[in-house]
Design a protein around this motif. Structure first.
Motif, PDB file in Angstrom:
ATOM      1  N   PRO A 378       0.815  -1.232   0.000  1.00 47.34           N
ATOM      2  CA  PRO A 378       0.000   0.000   0.000  1.00 47.34           C
ATOM      3  C   PRO A 378       0.843   1.274   0.000  1.00 47.34           C
ATOM      4  O   PRO A 378       0.495   2.240  -0.668  1.00 47.34           O
ATOM      5  CB  PRO A 378      -0.802  -0.098   1.302  1.00 47.34           C
ATOM      6  N   GLY A 379       1.935   1.285   0.770  1.00 52.07           N
ATOM      7  CA  GLY A 379       2.773   2.483   0.835  1.00 52.07           C
ATOM      8  C   GLY A 379       4.207   2.169   0.426  1.00 52.07           C
ATOM      9  O   GLY A 379       4.472   1.182  -0.255  1.00 52.07           O
ATOM     10  N   GLU A 380       5.123   3.033   0.869  1.00 49.33           N
ATOM     11  CA  GLU A 380       6.536   2.878   0.498  1.00 49.33           C
ATOM     12  C   GLU A 380       7.210   1.844   1.386  1.00 49.33           C
ATOM     13  O   GLU A 380       7.016   1.823   2.596  1.00 49.33           O
ATOM     14  CB  GLU A 380       7.255   4.218   0.670  1.00 49.33           C
ATOM     15  N   ILE A 381       8.063   1.033   0.787  1.00 52.39           N
ATOM     16  CA  ILE A 381       8.834   0.073   1.568  1.00 52.39           C
ATOM     17  C   ILE A 381      10.126   0.726   2.073  1.00 52.39           C
ATOM     18  O   ILE A 381      10.697   1.589   1.388  1.00 52.39           O
ATOM     19  CB  ILE A 381       9.134  -1.198   0.732  1.00 52.39           C
ATOM     20  N   ASP A 382      10.573   0.345   3.244  1.00 50.27           N
ATOM     21  CA  ASP A 382      11.815   0.853   3.810  1.00 50.27           C
ATOM     22  C   ASP A 382      12.995   0.435   2.928  1.00 50.27           C
ATOM     23  O   ASP A 382      13.123  -0.736   2.542  1.00 50.27           O
ATOM     24  CB  ASP A 382      11.969   0.291   5.236  1.00 50.27           C
ATOM     25  N   GLU A 383      13.867   1.393   2.610  1.00 50.33           N
ATOM     26  CA  GLU A 383      14.987   1.141   1.681  1.00 50.33           C
ATOM     27  C   GLU A 383      15.924   0.034   2.166  1.00 50.33           C
ATOM     28  O   GLU A 383      16.364  -0.819   1.403  1.00 50.33           O
ATOM     29  CB  GLU A 383      15.784   2.434   1.456  1.00 50.33           C
ATOM     30  N   GLY A 384      16.234   0.080   3.457  1.00 48.46           N
ATOM     31  CA  GLY A 384      17.152  -0.914   4.026  1.00 48.46           C
ATOM     32  C   GLY A 384      16.595  -2.318   3.904  1.00 48.46           C
ATOM     33  O   GLY A 384      17.291  -3.254   3.473  1.00 48.46           O
ATOM     34  N   LEU A 385      15.320  -2.461   4.250  1.00 49.27           N
ATOM     35  CA  LEU A 385      14.662  -3.765   4.162  1.00 49.27           C
ATOM     36  C   LEU A 385      14.610  -4.229   2.713  1.00 49.27           C
ATOM     37  O   LEU A 385      14.880  -5.397   2.401  1.00 49.27           O
ATOM     38  CB  LEU A 385      13.252  -3.675   4.763  1.00 49.27           C
ATOM     39  N   LEU A 386      14.320  -3.288   1.826  1.00 47.74           N
ATOM     40  CA  LEU A 386      14.237  -3.633   0.405  1.00 47.74           C
ATOM     41  C   LEU A 386      15.568  -4.164  -0.112  1.00 47.74           C
ATOM     42  O   LEU A 386      15.629  -5.210  -0.764  1.00 47.74           O
ATOM     43  CB  LEU A 386      13.789  -2.418  -0.411  1.00 47.74           C
ATOM     44  N   SER A 387      16.665  -3.460   0.198  1.00 49.09           N
ATOM     45  CA  SER A 387      17.935  -3.913  -0.359  1.00 49.09           C
ATOM     46  C   SER A 387      18.370  -5.248   0.261  1.00 49.09           C
ATOM     47  O   SER A 387      18.937  -6.096  -0.412  1.00 49.09           O
ATOM     48  CB  SER A 387      19.029  -2.844  -0.226  1.00 49.09           C
ATOM     49  N   LYS A 388      18.041  -5.438   1.521  1.00 52.53           N
ATOM     50  CA  LYS A 388      18.330  -6.731   2.167  1.00 52.53           C
ATOM     51  C   LYS A 388      17.545  -7.866   1.485  1.00 52.53           C
ATOM     52  O   LYS A 388      18.088  -8.934   1.180  1.00 52.53           O
ATOM     53  CB  LYS A 388      17.935  -6.631   3.652  1.00 52.53           C
ATOM     54  N   ALA A 389      16.270  -7.604   1.206  1.00 48.44           N
ATOM     55  CA  ALA A 389      15.427  -8.623   0.558  1.00 48.44           C
ATOM     56  C   ALA A 389      15.927  -8.920  -0.849  1.00 48.44           C
ATOM     57  O   ALA A 389      15.910 -10.067  -1.305  1.00 48.44           O
ATOM     58  CB  ALA A 389      13.972  -8.163   0.536  1.00 48.44           C
ATOM     59  N   CYS A 390      16.408  -7.868  -1.532  1.00 50.20           N
ATOM     60  CA  CYS A 390      16.879  -8.024  -2.913  1.00 50.20           C
ATOM     61  C   CYS A 390      18.131  -8.908  -3.024  1.00 50.20           C
ATOM     62  O   CYS A 390      18.459  -9.380  -4.109  1.00 50.20           O
ATOM     63  CB  CYS A 390      17.167  -6.656  -3.548  1.00 50.20           C
ATOM     64  N   GLU A 391      18.819  -9.107  -1.894  1.00 53.14           N
ATOM     65  CA  GLU A 391      19.985 -10.012  -1.937  1.00 53.14           C
ATOM     66  C   GLU A 391      19.542 -11.450  -2.197  1.00 53.14           C
ATOM     67  O   GLU A 391      20.341 -12.295  -2.566  1.00 53.14           O
ATOM     68  CB  GLU A 391      20.735  -9.974  -0.586  1.00 53.14           C
ATOM     69  N   ASN A 392      18.282 -11.731  -1.931  1.00 51.41           N
ATOM     70  CA  ASN A 392      17.793 -13.106  -2.016  1.00 51.41           C
ATOM     71  C   ASN A 392      17.149 -13.466  -3.346  1.00 51.41           C
ATOM     72  O   ASN A 392      17.302 -14.559  -3.843  1.00 51.41           O
ATOM     73  CB  ASN A 392      16.792 -13.363  -0.890  1.00 51.41           C
ATOM     74  N   LYS A 393      16.354 -12.576  -3.866  1.00 50.41           N
ATOM     75  CA  LYS A 393      15.736 -12.819  -5.170  1.00 50.41           C
ATOM     76  C   LYS A 393      15.332 -11.501  -5.808  1.00 50.41           C
ATOM     77  O   LYS A 393      15.490 -10.435  -5.229  1.00 50.41           O
ATOM     78  CB  LYS A 393      14.578 -13.818  -5.075  1.00 50.41           C
ATOM     79  N   GLU A 394      14.794 -11.635  -7.019  1.00 52.97           N
ATOM     80  CA  GLU A 394      14.476 -10.456  -7.812  1.00 52.97           C
ATOM     81  C   GLU A 394      13.144  -9.832  -7.405  1.00 52.97           C
ATOM     82  O   GLU A 394      12.201 -10.543  -7.077  1.00 52.97           O
ATOM     83  CB  GLU A 394      14.381 -10.914  -9.272  1.00 52.97           C
ATOM     84  N   ARG A 395      13.092  -8.522  -7.421  1.00 53.92           N
ATOM     85  CA  ARG A 395      11.844  -7.828  -7.139  1.00 53.92           C
ATOM     86  C   ARG A 395      10.926  -7.940  -8.359  1.00 53.92           C
ATOM     87  O   ARG A 395      11.400  -7.885  -9.487  1.00 53.92           O
ATOM     88  CB  ARG A 395      12.158  -6.361  -6.858  1.00 53.92           C
ATOM     89  N   ILE A 396       9.618  -8.117  -8.113  1.00 60.86           N
ATOM     90  CA  ILE A 396       8.699  -8.141  -9.264  1.00 60.86           C
ATOM     91  C   ILE A 396       7.650  -7.033  -9.154  1.00 60.86           C
ATOM     92  O   ILE A 396       7.306  -6.587  -8.060  1.00 60.86           O
ATOM     93  CB  ILE A 396       7.986  -9.510  -9.439  1.00 60.86           C
ATOM     94  N   PHE A 397       7.160  -6.637 -10.302  1.00 60.21           N
ATOM     95  CA  PHE A 397       6.117  -5.600 -10.355  1.00 60.21           C
ATOM     96  C   PHE A 397       4.877  -6.130 -11.063  1.00 60.21           C
ATOM     97  O   PHE A 397       3.855  -5.466 -11.158  1.00 60.21           O
ATOM     98  CB  PHE A 397       6.645  -4.347 -11.059  1.00 60.21           C
ATOM     99  N   ASN A 398       5.003  -7.340 -11.578  1.00 58.84           N
ATOM    100  CA  ASN A 398       3.943  -8.006 -12.306  1.00 58.84           C
ATOM    101  C   ASN A 398       2.845  -8.450 -11.339  1.00 58.84           C
ATOM    102  O   ASN A 398       3.022  -8.409 -10.133  1.00 58.84           O
ATOM    103  CB  ASN A 398       4.585  -9.256 -12.930  1.00 58.84           C
ATOM    104  N   ARG A 399       1.723  -8.916 -11.867  1.00 59.58           N
ATOM    105  CA  ARG A 399       0.716  -9.573 -11.039  1.00 59.58           C
ATOM    106  C   ARG A 399       1.333 -10.902 -10.576  1.00 59.58           C
ATOM    107  O   ARG A 399       1.783 -11.702 -11.402  1.00 59.58           O
ATOM    108  CB  ARG A 399      -0.522  -9.806 -11.901  1.00 59.58           C
ATOM    109  N   PRO A 400       1.360 -11.132  -9.259  1.00 61.05           N
ATOM    110  CA  PRO A 400       2.098 -12.303  -8.748  1.00 61.05           C
ATOM    111  C   PRO A 400       1.726 -13.622  -9.430  1.00 61.05           C
ATOM    112  O   PRO A 400       2.613 -14.423  -9.757  1.00 61.05           O
ATOM    113  CB  PRO A 400       1.734 -12.341  -7.264  1.00 61.05           C
ATOM    114  N   ALA A 401       0.437 -13.855  -9.654  1.00 61.69           N
ATOM    115  CA  ALA A 401       0.023 -15.142 -10.231  1.00 61.69           C
ATOM    116  C   ALA A 401       0.568 -15.335 -11.648  1.00 61.69           C
ATOM    117  O   ALA A 401       0.725 -16.467 -12.097  1.00 61.69           O
ATOM    118  CB  ALA A 401      -1.496 -15.260 -10.224  1.00 61.69           C
ATOM    119  N   ASN A 402       0.886 -14.229 -12.339  1.00 60.60           N
ATOM    120  CA  ASN A 402       1.451 -14.349 -13.690  1.00 60.60           C
ATOM    121  C   ASN A 402       2.820 -15.012 -13.674  1.00 60.60           C
ATOM    122  O   ASN A 402       3.297 -15.505 -14.686  1.00 60.60           O
ATOM    123  CB  ASN A 402       1.577 -12.981 -14.362  1.00 60.60           C
ATOM    124  N   GLU A 403       3.476 -14.982 -12.520  1.00 59.30           N
ATOM    125  CA  GLU A 403       4.815 -15.558 -12.394  1.00 59.30           C
ATOM    126  C   GLU A 403       4.752 -17.070 -12.170  1.00 59.30           C
ATOM    127  O   GLU A 403       5.766 -17.748 -12.171  1.00 59.30           O
ATOM    128  CB  GLU A 403       5.541 -14.944 -11.185  1.00 59.30           C
TER     129      GLU A 403
END
Ligand code: CO
Length: 453
Positions: A378-403
């Motif tokens: 709904p809102g903005e994600i914390d930058e630190g948390l985002l970059s930590k999460a990105c170490e694990n897998k790729e961020r997506i912007f698609n509709r999740p079920a499409n993946e």
């Protein structure tokens, strides 16, 4: 003023879930089903939410058979279920093919009204479900999961509701799972919605914070079309306003519900008696719980955390965990605390506090939530948390079920293998059982064995 209000009786699903950890057995429901069927409710919520899971894991009941029995016992009343959109009754996303199959089978076994929500209020996560429900000629109720945060405003809710109407929903539900919708905000929201949309509006609120009777009544003053209540002996606490109380109050206001108070007496005394057999599953909350208004943490989540902390012998950390939940939720753009997001956020907050390091270890689910695998936050994600999460897998912007590439047939094959492994006859030709296996892969062994014995 509106002269008729519909009542949805929730004792069999949400009342049962909120007060008795969803442990009501079908043999304790069937003896009173005929009475329930005669009352004249708009609908009875009887399936979905945690019912499916509880049937399989704890009650050793086939949830599909439960639905057949309920439908047969209550032929006059519409049966309603709660569906987590693309998550179905699980905690992750499923492919469109699997969602379609599940809805086809639920409609076939007797669900008339599907209340469909997404934890992040991402509408493309409920779009496919709505379309499929309509395909089978059933009632699709698009739902907003209500929350309070600095980024959620009246205008957001109106906007979301209009979009839900545009998606061809038959009705709208305002789902206040934590009982934080105040009477005055409900009045304002519903008054405005009545000007903006034309589909019927249903309100679902909980008694947790003590506001539910007032909230329901103010919603009715504003023109709401339907409210959810639970029979008095299974009401209030973490549950809902009592059906009888509301009927009485409405009578005074000369608003028709089509329900005779007398017809509820026997049902209430029946559940009063039955409830005594389930005391071990009752929560410890008595009276009213303001945690959700003060700390933004739902009561149900708190009792779970208390148990977990007790197991770790760290009960003294409860207040820190509560504060941390607020922080994690904020870092994730103020996600509503509803299944599955509430579980994911609760677990991460607990881990942050117990390990004395915020986000040092991230659960797989929090990574998925942060990176868009449940949909846009709904809102903005914390930058630190985002970059930590990105170490694990790729961020997506698609509709999740499409993946998702999973197919129903693939699971069919898996079930065939599973049956062989646990040495029972092959159940993979039964679509309902394939769906049970998809939703509860690790917990379904016992129920499958029972079916084959
Ligand atoms: Co609820």
């Amino acid at each position: 003023m509106k002269k008729k209000i519909g009542i949805t009786e929730v004792v069999l699903r949400d009342g049962n879930q909120s007060l008795l950890s969803t442990r009501l057995k079908i043999e304790d429901i069937l003896p009173i089903a005929k009475n329930l069927d005669e009352v004249g409710y708009y609908s009875i919520e009887s399936w979905g939410g945690a019912v499916f899971d509880s049937c399989v894991r704890y009650l050793n009941e086939d949830p599909w058979e439960r639905l057949d029995l309920l439908k047969k016992a209550m032929p006059k009343t519409k049966q309603q279920m709660l569906l987590r959109g693309q998550n179905l009754l699980g905690y992750k996303h499923y492919s469109d093919e699997i969602v379609s199959k599940f809805i086809e089978k639920s409609a076939f076994h007797g669900i008339d009204i599907f209340r469909i929500f997404d934890a992040l209020n991402v509408l493309r996560n409920i779009e496919h479900s709505i379309k499929e429900v309509k395909k089978y000629g059933k009632h699709a109720q698009g739902t907003i999961a209500f929350t309070i945060s600095p980024i959620h405003s009246l205008e957001n809710w109106i906007d979301l509701s209009k979009k839900i109407e545009d998606m061809d929903s038959d009705s709208l539900c305002i789902k206040d799972m934590s009982g934080i919708l105040s009477p005055e905000f409900a009045f304002e929201l519903i008054s405005k919605l009545k000007e903006e949309i034309s589909i019927p509006i249903h309100l679902h609120t909980h008694a947790t914070t003590g506001m539910s009777n007032l909230t329901n009544i103010r919603a009715i003053d504003a023109g709401v079309d339907n409210i959810d209540t639970s029979i008095s002996s299974m009401s209030m606490g973490y549950g809902h306003s009592a059906t009888e109380t509301i009927i009485y109050l409405l009578k005074e206001k000369k608003i028709e519900t089509g329900i005779d108070l007398e017809s509820l007496l026997e049902i209430s005394s029946y559940f009063k008696k039955i409830r005594e057999n389930y005391t071990e599953f009752e929560g410890s909350m008595k009276g009213v719980d303001l945690q959700m208004l003060i700390n933004q943490v739902p009561g149900g989540m708190l009792s779970n955390l208390e148990t977990q902390l007790k197991e770790l012998q760290k009960e003294h950390l409860l207040n820190d965990v509560i504060k941390e939940i607020y922080q994690v939720r904020k870092d994730l753009g103020y996600v509503p605390l509803v299944t599955p997001a509430s579980q994911i956020i609760g677990a991460q907050a607990l881990s942050n506090i117990v390990n004395e390091a915020r986000y040092e270890t991230l659960s797989l689910e929090i990574i998925d939530l942060a990176l868009g695998y449940y949909g846009k936050l709904p809102g903005e994600i914390d930058e630190g948390l985002l970059s930590k999460a990105c170490e694990n897998k790729e961020r997506i912007f698609n509709r999740p079920a499409n993946e998702l590439k999973e197919s129903f047939n693939e699971y069919k094959g898996n079930l065939k293998e599973f049956c062989k492994k646990i040495d029972i006859k092959d159940l993979s030709s039964i679509d309902e059982q394939v769906l049970t296996f998809i939703l509860i892969p690790y917990g379904s062994e016992k129920i499958f064995k029972k079916m084959c014995s």
